[in-house]
Design an enzyme around this catalytic site. Structure first.
Site, short mmCIF file in Angstrom:
data_model
loop_
_atom_site.label_atom_id
_atom_site.label_comp_id
_atom_site.label_asym_id
_atom_site.label_seq_id
_atom_site.Cartn_x
_atom_site.Cartn_y
_atom_site.Cartn_z
N HIS A 74 0.85 -1.20 0.00
CA HIS A 74 0.00 0.00 0.00
C HIS A 74 0.88 1.25 0.00
CE1 HIS A 74 0.81 -0.76 4.25
NE2 HIS A 74 0.36 0.44 4.58
N HIS A 76 1.36 3.88 2.02
CA HIS A 76 1.93 4.56 3.18
C HIS A 76 3.46 4.56 3.10
CE1 HIS A 76 -1.88 4.09 5.91
NE2 HIS A 76 -1.99 5.06 5.03
N ASP A 78 5.87 4.20 5.10
CA ASP A 78 6.70 3.20 5.78
C ASP A 78 6.64 1.84 5.07
OD1 ASP A 78 4.02 2.96 6.67
OD2 ASP A 78 4.64 1.94 8.51
N HIS A 79 5.95 1.78 3.94
CA HIS A 79 5.95 0.59 3.10
C HIS A 79 6.42 0.90 1.68
CE1 HIS A 79 3.78 -2.04 5.99
NE2 HIS A 79 3.44 -0.86 6.47
N HIS A 130 -7.54 -0.47 5.29
CA HIS A 130 -6.45 0.31 5.89
C HIS A 130 -6.10 1.44 4.94
CE1 HIS A 130 -2.93 1.08 8.36
NE2 HIS A 130 -2.19 1.06 7.28
N ASP A 151 -0.32 -4.18 6.01
CA ASP A 151 -1.03 -3.65 7.17
C ASP A 151 -2.50 -4.04 7.18
OD1 ASP A 151 1.33 -2.54 7.95
OD2 ASP A 151 0.67 -0.45 7.83
N HIS A 189 4.29 -5.49 10.37
CA HIS A 189 4.81 -4.88 11.61
C HIS A 189 4.91 -5.92 12.71
CE1 HIS A 189 4.57 -0.55 10.50
NE2 HIS A 189 3.55 -0.95 9.74
#
Length: 272
Positions: A74, A76, A78-79, A130, A151, A189
């Site tokens: 996705h 975001h 942090d990905h 998400h 996520d 995570h």
């Protein structure tokens, strides 16, 4: 049976035997990127490589492999935030994602439209909630199965509903739950221990949760889980179970799974 299940959590290990290998790469504070390696073709894909230098360092453990693709769950940061840097470091590789919002995406995937990684077929599963562009990636070869859930699903937990609704998440979770029980589930995570504390709050008499929590307290890396484990220990998978409904709604009350899912998600958001 439950003790046997817990003993085998680590048997899933951090690698999958021939013909595919999955290598977790710890990133940032609690993220996981992954390397997916096809042992027949020696091609490799990086899943959510937010820290490309760490991913490439991990790939050096397999010097005969060539990185050919990025699989992004996705948009975001942090990905997807390492995609452009990795594309610069390894020119010409394909970058897959669920929308144009995914940094560096060269290919927008479609649900169930397989991606070839050497002899492996990577099947995108759309799992919006998400984020609405969230994709899980399922790989099956002979009797081995793996899914990268980003996520959407964590070990004994699920992602927050940032862009979707409880109805969206329930549909997404059902799609993942429909995979074979022995599917190894690689999540985005390391939240397992905190998720299990909440799961135990929801189901204090659930022995599988208690045993998994004891196991998680002893190890530092809990990826992968399995679909079987999630069905036993994940309160978001279990919202239709009488024990969960009673805990959330009270005695002799029932609601739809998606309604209870929304309540449980709010409980988790506020859980200390």
């Amino acid at each position: 049976m439950l003790r046997h299940l817990i003993r085998n959590y680590r048997a899933f290990s951090t690698t999958v035997a021939h013909p595919m290998i999955v290598k977790p790469v710890a990133c940032l504070g609690d993220n996981y990127a992954y390397l997916l390696l096809d042992q027949k073709s020696h091609q490799a894909a990086a899943v959510d490589p937010v820290e490309p230098d760490k991913v490439l360092a991990a790939l050096k453990e397999y010097p005969e492999y060539k990185l050919t693709a990025i699989l992004t769950t996705h948009h975001h940061w942090d990905h997807a935030g390492g995609n452009k840097k990795l594309l610069e470091q390894v020119p010409g590789i394909a970058c897959y994602g669920g929308s144009d919002n995914v940094e560096g995406a060269t290919h927008i995937v479609k649900d169930q439209d397989p991606i070839s990684l050497g002899d492996l077929k990577v099947v995108p599963i759309t799992t919006p909630c998400h984020t609405m562009d969230h994709i899980c990636y399922y790989v099956s070869d002979a009797d081995q199965h793996a899914v990268f859930t980003g996520d959407c699903v964590f070990s004994s937990g699920c992602g927050r509903f940032f862009e979707g609704t409880a109805k969206d998440m329930w549909k997404a979770l059902q799609r993942i739950a429909a995979l074979p029980d022995d599917t190894q589930m690689y999540f985005g995570h390391e939240y397992t221990l905190s998720n299990l504390r909440f799961a135990e709050h929801v189901e204090p008499d659930n022995k599988a949760i208690q045993e998994k929590k004891q196991w998680a307290q002893r190890v530092s890396c809990t990826t992968p889980s399995t679909i079987r484990s999630e069905k036993l220990t994940n309160p978001f998978f279990r919202v239709a179970e009488p024990a969960v409904q009673t805990r959330v709604l009270g005695e002799s009350k029932t609601e739809s799974a998606e309604k209870v899912l929304g309540i449980v998600r709010k409980m988790k958001d506020n859980f200390k």
